[in-house]
Enzyme design. Structure first.
Site, PDB file in Angstrom:
ATOM      1  N   CYS A 238       0.802  -1.222   0.000  1.00  0.00           N
ATOM      2  CA  CYS A 238       0.000   0.000   0.000  1.00  0.00           C
ATOM      3  C   CYS A 238       0.834   1.270   0.000  1.00  0.00           C
ATOM      4  O   CYS A 238       0.290   2.361  -0.213  1.00  0.00           O
ATOM      5  CB  CYS A 238      -0.927   0.007   1.220  1.00  0.00           C
ATOM      6  N   HIS A 402      -2.183  19.641   6.992  1.00  0.00           N
ATOM      7  CA  HIS A 402      -3.088  18.560   6.613  1.00  0.00           C
ATOM      8  C   HIS A 402      -2.350  17.224   6.641  1.00  0.00           C
ATOM      9  O   HIS A 402      -1.175  17.144   6.258  1.00  0.00           O
ATOM     10  CB  HIS A 402      -3.665  18.810   5.215  1.00  0.00           C
ATOM     11  N   ASN A 439     -10.392   0.315   2.049  1.00  0.00           N
ATOM     12  CA  ASN A 439      -8.948   0.366   1.817  1.00  0.00           C
ATOM     13  C   ASN A 439      -8.710   0.116   0.330  1.00  0.00           C
ATOM     14  O   ASN A 439      -8.804  -1.010  -0.148  1.00  0.00           O
ATOM     15  CB  ASN A 439      -8.250  -0.692   2.676  1.00  0.00           C
TER      16      ASN A 439
END
Length: 529
Positions: A238, A402, A439
């Protein structure tokens, strides 16, 4: 054994302290270098004037004075010319050695159609009808879904929603082509960039790497030029999206005046797990269909329309010989019955925490104010001196506005919120991405950034930190600086949140029960209901 672990711990602290001090020293040296170069023409001019003055002897008479003044003026003119030439040479050298800026022109994230949507109850019921799960496995997946933070509007490819499940290579290609072509079409249309102007193409897909490759697929479909530089990344988990950005950054340093197209995706068709090994069942409850495309540029003319400038990328790999637990905590393998799946170790959270600490040790000196760096060094020195103090985690909110944290699961997000001292507002993009899209692997970071844009949060000068985790084990970071206020994202067709951003955020309880016993299957006879 205890002494060996103690020595290993001390050695780890020494390496961490050395890395931090070295990085901080390099950062300050780089800052001093840039300041020196920017003032070099003035320093040269002053030096030459002073040197010329030293060469002029005191006048002995009026005639001698006039003569010396004329000579001094001539020398001064020559000195100014020399200083100007030296300053020009230094400026040219500085421009040549200075890294090319990397701009993010725009991004697009994939939003599957309604036919791909399945509630949690529908998905559990559908998998149960596959006929391979025991009652215990179905109950386990139900409990996981109740606690995963995933909502009832996530998406599966048609191949998974079919009955029976179609895990063929043809179906996998159809899923990937729909996602990849969808986001690239959106991106090229909204940016009005011609395919012939793209000089670099990078695609990352961890578990599905077809032949010909994804990059070849794009070259063929869009008619990219024959000298386009292509790279296909697989098996990197990922976190591969940040790896792709880092690779694009380096390629844009050697290929001037061009665009880089980066596509991040994952394939669900071939990676649903239909066995009963619990460490592999978790992926069924988390991973969903999705993907994103990003257009980068090193053209200075694009600065005016680009959204962000890439400031830093930091890659951390904890899979060395001394970190076998890190290497093996996320693996694709077969269970005892020959079913292929991705196994998640029970040590995943501790491994991810260790990788994050290593990553921020390098990133911290790059972005944090000096006061936070000194506090971190103080804590590291006290620990080295065997003083019992907690490891100091710098306050990254002082340097970054952020945070886009990979939506790997509720547990990952909860742990990072706690360890980094972030607020619910900071975590909102990640939690809403997990809730709405699940996800989506490496592309989740772009859904999160798109959420920030759709909410109107991105203001000119804001800094965004993207954090991703992946197999191996890796923790990678990217820091972006907003070049303009992004206040029109909620109306952009390539923003996946455009239709529902006003309804978010929603409260996601720690446990959200659902009943799948009376639900109809998600599809019948290969068609989605």
């Amino acid at each position: 054994m205890a002494n060996q672990q103690h020595r290993s711990s001390i050695a780890g602290m020494d390496r961490e302290l050395f890395r931090t001090v070295r990085q901080a020293a390099l950062n300050h040296a780089r800052l001093l270098y840039h300041r020196l170069v920017s003032r070099l023409p003035h320093l040269l001019a002053v030096t030459l004037v002073v040197a010329a003055a030293q060469l002029v002897p005191p006048p002995s008479s009026a005639h001698a004075a006039r003569t010396l003044l004329r000579e001094a003026a001539a020398r001064a003119d020559a000195g100014l010319v020399a200083a100007a030439l030296a300053a020009c040479a230094c400026a040219c050298a500085y421009a040549a050695l200075r890294p090319r800026p990397v701009y993010l022109v725009d991004l697009a994230a994939y939003r599957p159609g309604p036919a791909h949507r399945a509630t949690r109850a529908e998905s559990v019921r559908h998998f149960a009808l596959a006929g391979r799960f025991t009652d215990e496995s179905v109950a386990f997946q139900t409990r996981m879904l109740e606690r995963a933070g995933v909502g009832d509007a996530t998406h599966f490819p048609a191949s998974i929603l079919a009955n029976p499940v179609d895990m063929s290579l043809r179906a996998a290609r159809e899923e990937s082509e729909a996602v990849v072509f969808g986001v690239v079409d959106d991106l090229l249309r909204t940016t009005a960039v011609r395919a012939a102007d793209v000089g670099v193409v990078i695609v990352n897909s961890s578990l599905f790497s077809p032949t010909p490759s994804f990059t070849s697929l794009l070259v063929n479909r869009y008619g990219l030029r024959h000298d386009v530089v292509t790279h296909n990344l697989s098996g990197m988990g990922c976190s591969a999206g940040i790896i792709a950005i880092d690779l694009a950054k380096h390629l844009l340093q050697v290929h001037p005046n061009t665009y880089a197209l980066v596509v991040s995706t994952e394939n669900i068709t071939l990676n649903a797990y239909l066995g009963n090994h619990r460490p592999m069942l978790v992926t069924n409850t988390l991973f969903r269909m999705g993907g994103a495309a990003v257009l980068l540029s090193n053209r200075r003319s694009d600065r005016g329309r680009a959204k962000y400038r890439l400031v830093h990328t930091v890659r951390t790999h904890r899979g060395g010989a001394a970190s076998d637990d890190s290497y093996a905590c996320v693996t694709q393998e077969e269970d005892g019955e020959g079913n292929v799946g991705v196994s998640l170790s029970k040590n995943l959270m501790s491994v991810a925490g260790d990788a994050l600490r290593c990553n921020i040790t390098t990133l911290g000196p790059l972005v944090l104010p000096l006061s936070e760096q000194l506090r971190f060094l103080r804590a590291a020195l006290l620990r080295r001196a065997a003083v019992k103090v907690k490891p100091y985690v710098p306050d990254f909110k002082l340097a970054l506005e952020h945070f886009c944290i990979h939506a790997g699961g509720r547990g990952v997000l909860d742990e990072l919120e706690r360890s980094l001292g972030l607020s619910a507002w900071h975590m909102e993009p990640s939690r809403m991405t997990l809730y709405r899209f699940g996800n989506t692997s490496s592309s989740s970071l772009w859904y999160e950034l798109a959420y920030c844009e759709a909410k109107g949060r991105i203001k000119k000068g804001d800094r965004v930190w993207q954090i991703a985790f992946g197999s191996g084990f890796k923790c990678n970071s990217a820091v972006w600086k907003a070049l303009r206020t992004v206040d029109d994202a909620a109306r952009e067709t390539n923003n996946p949140w455009a239709d529902e951003i006003d309804d978010l955020p929603v409260h996601v309880p720690k446990v959200s029960p659902f009943d799948s016993s009376d639900q109809q299957p998600a599809s019948t006879n290969g068609q989605h209901a």
